[in-house]
Design a protein around this motif. Structure first.
Motif, PDB file in Angstrom:
ATOM      1  N   ARG A 120       0.842  -1.194   0.000  1.00  9.08           N
ATOM      2  CA  ARG A 120       0.000   0.000   0.000  1.00  9.08           C
ATOM      3  C   ARG A 120       0.880   1.248   0.000  1.00  9.08           C
ATOM      4  NH1 ARG A 120      -5.100   1.206  -1.029  1.00  9.08           N
ATOM      5  NH2 ARG A 120      -5.760  -0.648   0.130  1.00  9.08           N
ATOM      6  N   VAL A 121       0.553   2.200  -0.876  1.00 10.15           N
ATOM      7  CA  VAL A 121       1.298   3.459  -0.922  1.00 10.15           C
ATOM      8  C   VAL A 121       0.301   4.606  -1.036  1.00 10.15           C
ATOM      9  CG1 VAL A 121       3.081   4.810  -2.068  1.00 10.15           C
ATOM     10  CG2 VAL A 121       3.205   2.319  -2.131  1.00 10.15           C
ATOM     11  N   ASN A 122       0.109   5.341   0.050  1.00 11.90           N
ATOM     12  CA  ASN A 122      -0.724   6.535  -0.035  1.00 11.90           C
ATOM     13  C   ASN A 122       0.017   7.643  -0.769  1.00 11.90           C
ATOM     14  OD1 ASN A 122      -2.986   5.522   1.401  1.00 11.90           O
ATOM     15  ND2 ASN A 122      -1.883   5.818   3.323  1.00 11.90           N
ATOM     16  N   HIS A 134       8.791   5.261  12.507  1.00 12.95           N
ATOM     17  CA  HIS A 134       7.681   4.622  13.229  1.00 12.95           C
ATOM     18  C   HIS A 134       8.209   3.899  14.468  1.00 12.95           C
ATOM     19  CE1 HIS A 134       4.584   5.394  10.166  1.00 12.95           C
ATOM     20  NE2 HIS A 134       5.497   5.093   9.259  1.00 12.95           N
ATOM     21  N   SER A 135       9.095   4.569  15.194  1.00  7.08           N
ATOM     22  CA  SER A 135       9.803   3.914  16.293  1.00  7.08           C
ATOM     23  C   SER A 135       8.897   3.500  17.444  1.00  7.08           C
ATOM     24  CB  SER A 135      10.921   4.819  16.817  1.00  7.08           C
ATOM     25  OG  SER A 135      10.411   6.088  17.190  1.00  7.08           O
ATOM     26  N   ASP A 136       7.653   3.999  17.462  1.00  2.00           N
ATOM     27  CA  ASP A 136       6.719   3.575  18.501  1.00  2.00           C
ATOM     28  C   ASP A 136       6.243   2.149  18.285  1.00  2.00           C
ATOM     29  OD1 ASP A 136       5.481   4.531  16.182  1.00  2.00           O
ATOM     30  OD2 ASP A 136       3.615   5.020  17.247  1.00  2.00           O
ATOM     31  N   ILE A 137       6.265   1.679  17.024  1.00  2.00           N
ATOM     32  CA  ILE A 137       5.799   0.317  16.747  1.00  2.00           C
ATOM     33  C   ILE A 137       6.823  -0.527  15.989  1.00  2.00           C
ATOM     34  CG2 ILE A 137       3.344   0.907  16.777  1.00  2.00           C
ATOM     35  CD1 ILE A 137       3.412   0.905  13.692  1.00  2.00           C
ATOM     36  N   VAL A 138       7.923   0.106  15.513  1.00  2.00           N
ATOM     37  CA  VAL A 138       8.902  -0.611  14.689  1.00  2.00           C
ATOM     38  C   VAL A 138      10.261  -0.599  15.381  1.00  2.00           C
ATOM     39  CG1 VAL A 138      10.087  -0.699  12.469  1.00  2.00           C
ATOM     40  CG2 VAL A 138       7.686  -0.023  12.556  1.00  2.00           C
ATOM     41  N   LYS A 139      10.831  -1.761  15.596  1.00  2.00           N
ATOM     42  CA  LYS A 139      12.156  -1.887  16.215  1.00  2.00           C
ATOM     43  C   LYS A 139      13.192  -2.460  15.246  1.00  2.00           C
ATOM     44  CE  LYS A 139      10.116  -0.499  19.904  1.00  2.00           C
ATOM     45  NZ  LYS A 139      10.180   0.964  20.210  1.00  2.00           N
ATOM     46  N   ASP A 140      12.746  -2.876  14.078  1.00  2.00           N
ATOM     47  CA  ASP A 140      13.662  -3.518  13.129  1.00  2.00           C
ATOM     48  C   ASP A 140      13.379  -3.018  11.713  1.00  2.00           C
ATOM     49  OD1 ASP A 140      11.198  -4.757  13.029  1.00  2.00           O
ATOM     50  OD2 ASP A 140      11.937  -6.728  13.620  1.00  2.00           O
ATOM     51  N   LEU A 141      13.610  -1.720  11.525  1.00  4.50           N
ATOM     52  CA  LEU A 141      13.375  -1.065  10.241  1.00  4.50           C
ATOM     53  C   LEU A 141      14.463  -1.466   9.250  1.00  4.50           C
ATOM     54  CD1 LEU A 141      11.487   1.167   8.955  1.00  4.50           C
ATOM     55  CD2 LEU A 141      13.311   2.786   9.517  1.00  4.50           C
ATOM     56  N   SER A 177      10.834  -1.869   5.057  1.00  3.66           N
ATOM     57  CA  SER A 177      10.106  -2.966   5.694  1.00  3.66           C
ATOM     58  C   SER A 177      10.285  -2.945   7.206  1.00  3.66           C
ATOM     59  CB  SER A 177      10.622  -4.312   5.163  1.00  3.66           C
ATOM     60  OG  SER A 177      10.583  -4.360   3.747  1.00  3.66           O
ATOM     61  N   ALA A 178       9.199  -3.268   7.909  1.00  5.87           N
ATOM     62  CA  ALA A 178       9.249  -3.467   9.361  1.00  5.87           C
ATOM     63  C   ALA A 178       9.225  -4.972   9.597  1.00  5.87           C
ATOM     64  CB  ALA A 178       8.056  -2.791  10.027  1.00  5.87           C
ATOM     65  N   ARG A 179      10.365  -5.550   9.930  1.00  3.08           N
ATOM     66  CA  ARG A 179      10.512  -7.003   9.886  1.00  3.08           C
ATOM     67  C   ARG A 179       9.620  -7.748  10.874  1.00  3.08           C
ATOM     68  NH1 ARG A 179      12.215  -7.591   4.871  1.00  3.08           N
ATOM     69  NH2 ARG A 179      14.308  -6.750   4.511  1.00  3.08           N
ATOM     70  N   SER A 193       3.742  -1.659   4.390  1.00 10.55           N
ATOM     71  CA  SER A 193       2.855  -0.614   3.883  1.00 10.55           C
ATOM     72  C   SER A 193       2.659   0.568   4.820  1.00 10.55           C
ATOM     73  CB  SER A 193       1.487  -1.227   3.564  1.00 10.55           C
ATOM     74  OG  SER A 193       1.595  -2.243   2.598  1.00 10.55           O
ATOM     75  N   LEU A 194       3.491   0.724   5.841  1.00  5.61           N
ATOM     76  CA  LEU A 194       3.344   1.881   6.707  1.00  5.61           C
ATOM     77  C   LEU A 194       3.618   3.164   5.915  1.00  5.61           C
ATOM     78  CD1 LEU A 194       5.056   0.659  10.009  1.00  5.61           C
ATOM     79  CD2 LEU A 194       2.732   0.242   9.165  1.00  5.61           C
TER      80      LEU A 194
END
Length: 297
Positions: A120-122, A134-141, A177-179, A193-194
């Protein structure tokens, strides 16, 4: 030729890059009034393509509105893709192996079928703009440099030997990608898709700019360190196969973006992994197209 979406003096437009890459020539100087790259892809004529190809080799001082490239802001060529981006997963053997290692899965070296997923790409991220952490939900960008194919006309049931006729051109994407999110859900849609997970650019190189099928080097660097370095000749499933197979069951519309897969060397492939963090700078390049550089914010 290489076509761009760009901004100058707070005005957005379409342009063609000079052959030496130092100038941008506005399409409006040739009385072409396409408002977006999507509109251009859908409607440009062969005579207009020939005119732009000729224009790209001209003296910039004779082109009305020509601007040095350092004076413009290059935008994502297709800022708002009409549909989700179609992506190829694990389409280089070495990347398939490193992916299996990261997930602690067995890999027997066989890849009989292509792996497709959508992203998804807005809004695509412009060259130079930030990749949100997106460090609040992603730890492995993670980063993934890829060559992407842009479909030029409606494609249905296309044989492999005719695929080139249906391709408009190529661009570069970073399939950010957020692994953990990607693997937690047992499918890749959410983790791929974030918002801000598709840097794209710097241009669209039209199909005749590269040999067919493309045999070009795909690279990524993080903070100047070379991470990925592979040639598209080593794709497990090449451009002709991908477009032909997809077109057997779905109609590909003009402007459809197909990301062909990423080589080995992504962050999760290292031991220990080298994931991205705010302040890192990622550069993705594809031979014959150019490069895009984006900081993580």
């Amino acid at each position: 030729m290489r076509l761009v979406t760009y901004e100058i003096e707070h005005r957005e437009g379409l342009g063609v890059m000079s052959r030496d890459g130092k100038w941008i020539f506005p399409l409006r100087s040739m009385d072409m009034d396409y408002k977006t790259m999507q509109q251009l892809i859908e409607n440009i004529s062969e005579s207009e393509k020939q005119l732009l190809e000729y224009m790209s080799s001209q003296n910039p001082y004779k082109i009305r509105g020509a601007a040095p490239i350092e004076e413009v802001k290059l935008l994502a060529p297709i800022p708002h893709p009409r549909q989700d981006v179609i992506c190829l997963g694990i389409n280089y053997m070495d990347h398939a192996e490193e992916s299996a290692r990261f997930k602690k899965e067995e890999f027997n070296g066989e890849r009989p079928y292509a792996v497709y997923f959508s992203k998804r790409v807005n809004q695509a991220v412009n060259p130079g703009d930030g990749i949100p952490s997106h460090s609040d939900i992603v730890k492995d960008l993670d980063y993934e440099a890829e060559m992407a194919v842009i479909i030029g006309k409606e494609a249905s049931h296309v044989p492999e030997n005719q695929v080139k006729d249906y391709i408009f051109g190529y661009t570069i994407i970073n399939d950010v990608s957020a692994r953990t999110i990607q693997n937690r859900h047992k499918q890749w849609y959410f983790g791929k898709s974030l918002d801000g997970f598709l840097p794209m650019g710097p241009c669209i190189a039209t199909v005749d700019e590269l040999e067919f099928p493309p045999k070009v080097q795909v690279q990524s660097r993080v903070n100047g360190e070379l991470r990925q370095n592979e040639n598209t000749s080593r794709l497990l499933f090449g451009v002709a196969y991908i477009v032909s197979e997809l077109s057997q069951g779905m109609t590909l519309k003009p402007g459809t973006i197909i990301a062909t897969g990423t080589p080995a060397g992504v962050g999760m492939g290292f031991n220990p992994p080298k994931f991205l963090k705010p302040g890192d700078v990622v550069e993705c390049s594809v031979e014959g197209i150019g490069s895009i550089t984006n900081p993580v914010v």
